[in-house]
Design a protein around this motif. Structure first.
Motif, PDB file in Angstrom:
ATOM      1  N   CYS A  54       0.831  -1.409  -0.050  1.00  0.00           N
ATOM      2  CA  CYS A  54      -0.091   0.092  -0.138  1.00  0.00           C
ATOM      3  C   CYS A  54       0.767   1.341  -0.183  1.00  0.00           C
ATOM      4  CB  CYS A  54      -0.884   0.131   1.316  1.00  0.00           C
ATOM      5  SG  CYS A  54      -2.207  -1.123   1.162  1.00  0.00           S
ATOM      6  N   ARG A  55       2.203   1.185   0.660  1.00  0.00           N
ATOM      7  CA  ARG A  55       2.894   2.457   0.763  1.00  0.00           C
ATOM      8  C   ARG A  55       3.563   2.750  -0.562  1.00  0.00           C
ATOM      9  NH1 ARG A  55       6.560   1.794   5.042  1.00  0.00           N
ATOM     10  NH2 ARG A  55       6.101  -0.304   5.336  1.00  0.00           N
ATOM     11  N   THR A  56       3.437   1.570  -1.343  1.00  0.00           N
ATOM     12  CA  THR A  56       4.160   2.019  -2.506  1.00  0.00           C
ATOM     13  C   THR A  56       3.235   2.043  -3.986  1.00  0.00           C
ATOM     14  OG1 THR A  56       4.792  -0.359  -2.282  1.00  0.00           O
ATOM     15  CG2 THR A  56       6.508   1.088  -1.815  1.00  0.00           C
ATOM     16  N   GLU A  57       2.108   2.333  -3.642  1.00  0.00           N
ATOM     17  CA  GLU A  57       1.267   2.568  -4.794  1.00  0.00           C
ATOM     18  C   GLU A  57       0.747   1.086  -5.207  1.00  0.00           C
ATOM     19  OE1 GLU A  57       1.944   5.526  -7.764  1.00  0.00           O
ATOM     20  OE2 GLU A  57       2.185   6.658  -6.297  1.00  0.00           O
ATOM     21  N   ARG A  58       0.744   0.036  -4.618  1.00  0.00           N
ATOM     22  CA  ARG A  58       0.239  -1.199  -4.922  1.00  0.00           C
ATOM     23  C   ARG A  58      -0.796  -1.824  -4.058  1.00  0.00           C
ATOM     24  NH1 ARG A  58       5.864  -4.175  -5.594  1.00  0.00           N
ATOM     25  NH2 ARG A  58       6.351  -3.111  -3.652  1.00  0.00           N
ATOM     26  N   ASP A  59      -1.498  -0.888  -3.745  1.00  0.00           N
ATOM     27  CA  ASP A  59      -2.520  -1.457  -2.796  1.00  0.00           C
ATOM     28  C   ASP A  59      -3.460  -2.609  -3.136  1.00  0.00           C
ATOM     29  OD1 ASP A  59      -3.848   0.344  -4.238  1.00  0.00           O
ATOM     30  OD2 ASP A  59      -4.634   1.386  -2.699  1.00  0.00           O
ATOM     31  N   PHE A  60      -3.290  -2.813  -4.716  1.00  0.00           N
ATOM     32  CA  PHE A  60      -4.031  -4.048  -5.148  1.00  0.00           C
ATOM     33  C   PHE A  60      -3.373  -5.052  -4.713  1.00  0.00           C
ATOM     34  CE2 PHE A  60      -1.589  -5.511  -8.792  1.00  0.00           C
ATOM     35  CZ  PHE A  60      -0.621  -4.281  -8.824  1.00  0.00           C
TER      36      PHE A  60
END
Ligand SMILES: [Zn+2]
Length: 340
Positions: A95-101
Motif C-alpha cells: 500500500c505504501r508503494t502505490e500497489r494496494d491491489f
C-alpha cells in the motif's frame, strides 16, 4: 447471499442501506452492476474468505454519488462514477508503494466488502472514477474488473506489441473478449480458441484474425500452421487444467504466458523443460493498480472501445444471471440493472 453454495443462496430482499462511517467514504446509488466469475467463487465459498451472512456480492458497478464524507474531494454528490474494485489497508509495504491491489489485507467489493448487487454501495471515494466518455451506466459497470485485469496482464506484464501474435484461450468470457478488443487496437494479430463455432464467428466479427474450434482440431497444431511453426509471442490462458500444457507448447521462443485464473483446474501439468529451453515467461496477476486504471480509462477514451454486453438481467433475477454465467452461455459481460 444467505450462505455458501449454489445460486439458490441468492435472495432478492430489502435490507438497511449502508451508512458512511469513515470521513473518506461515499455512498453510490448504483444504476448497474456486472457479473464476474469471482462472484460465483465467492458464493461457493471457494476463495477461503469467510464473510458475515447475509452478504452482498458484486465487484463491478456504476452509478451516481449521493452522499460524501467530510474529507472527500475527488467526487461530488450527483457525479456519475464507475468503481475500482480493490482497496488496501494503507499501511503495508505494498500500500505504501502505490500497489494496494497487492495489499496483504486486500479488500475487494463483493468479497470482504459489501458489493454491488444492490441499489446502494459504500466505498472509499478514492475508488470512484469518472466514467469513460460516451459510456452508458451498463457499459460503465461492465468494464472495470475485466479491463483492469487484462490491462495488467497484457499491457504491463506481457507488454504486447504491434505486429505480435497473441493466442486467447476460450473466447467468450469477459476478460477474453475485452483482451481481443484491446489487442486488435494495439495492432496485434489475434488467434482465438473456443468449443463453439458461434463464439468464434462473434470473435471474428470483433476483429479476431483466426479461430480454432478445440473440439474439432488441436489448437497447438493449428497455431504452428498459422505461425510458420514459430508459435505465438503471447498466450492468455485463464482456463488452466488440461489446456495449460498446450498453451505453453503454443509459445514461440521467449514467449509470454499470462493468467488470471484457472476455470478448468488450478493444478495443471507443467512442462519445465519446455519453459527452460524456449525461455518462456509466465505472469500471474489479479486486478491492477489505480495508476493502471487511469491509463486504462484514457485508453478507452482514446480508442472508443466499449465492453461487449451479452445480456442484461434485472437485479431481482441475479440468481438466474449467475446460472447463465455458470453455464458459459455468454459472449461478453452479463449486467444487472437496478430498480429506481
Ligand atoms: Zn496494505
Amino acid at each position: 447471499m444467505h450462505g455458501y453454495g449454489g445460486a439458490e443462496q441468492l435472495v432478492y430482499e430489502s435490507c438497511e442501506p449502508p451508512a458512511i462511517t469513515e470521513p473518506d467514504e461515499v455512498i453510490v446509488k448504483l444504476k448497474a452492476a456486472s457479473l464476474n466469475h469471482i462472484d460465483i467463487w465467492n458464493r461457493m465459498g471457494a476463495t477461503g474468505i469467510a464473510v458475515a451472512m447475509p452478504h452482498i456480492l458484486g465487484a463491478d458497478g456504476a452509478g451516481v454519488v449521493v452522499e460524501t464524507g467530510p474529507k472527500v474531494e475527488n467526487v461530488k454528490v450527483g457525479g456519475a462514477v464507475c468503481l475500482y474494485p480493490p482497496t488496501g489497508c494503507g499501511q503495508c509495504e505494498f500500500c505504501r508503494t502505490e500497489r494496494d491491489f497487492m495489499c496483504i489485507r486486500l479488500r475487494v467489493l463483493g468479497e470482504r466488502l459489501e458489493g454491488t448487487y444492490a441499489q446502494y454501495v459504500k466505498l472509499p471515494a478514492q475508488n470512484c472514477f469518472a466514467i469513460p466518455s460516451g459510456y452508458s451506466f451498463h457499459e460503465a459497470a461492465a468494464f472495470p474488473l475485466v479491463f483492469i485485469t487484462l490491462w495488467r496482464m497484457v499491457i504491463t506484464n506481457a507488454a504486447l506489441k504491434p505486429g505480435e501474435t497473441m493466442l486467447i484461450i476460450g473466447i467468450g468470457g469477459g476478460v477474453a473478449s475485452a483482451t481481443l478488443q484491446a489487442a486488435k487496437k494495439i495492432g496485434a494479430r489475434v488467434i482465438v480458441t473456443s468449443g463453439s463455432d458461434e463464439k468464434i464467428e462473434r470473435a471474428k466479427a470483433l476483429g479476431a484474425d483466426h479461430g480454432v474450434n478445440h473440439h474439432k482440431e488441436n489448437f497447438v497444431t493449428a497455431v504452428q500452421a498459422l505461425t510458420d511453426k514459430r508459435g505465438v509471442e503471447v498466450v492468455l490462458d485463464c482456463v488452466g487444467g488440461e489446456v495449460w500444457r498446450q498453451s505453453l507448447a503454443s509459445l514461440a521462443r521467449g514467449g509470454r504466458l499470462v493468467t488470471c485464473g484457472a476455470t478448468a483446474g488450478g493444478a495443471p501439468q507443467d512442462d519445465i523443460s519446455l519453459i527452460v529451453s524456449r525461455q518462456l515467461k509466465i505472469h500471474g496477476s489479479t486486478l491492477g493498480s489505480r495508476r493502471e486504471f487511469l491509463q486504462l480509462i484514457s485508453f478507452l477514451n482514446a480508442t472508443k472501445i466499449k465492453p461487449i454486453i451479452d445480456r442484461v438481467f434485472p437485479l431481482s433475477e441475479a440468481a438466474d444471471a449467475q446460472r447463465y454465467v455458470e453455464a458459459a452461455k455468454q459472449f461478453g459481460k452479463v449486467v444487472l440493472e437496478m430498480p429506481d
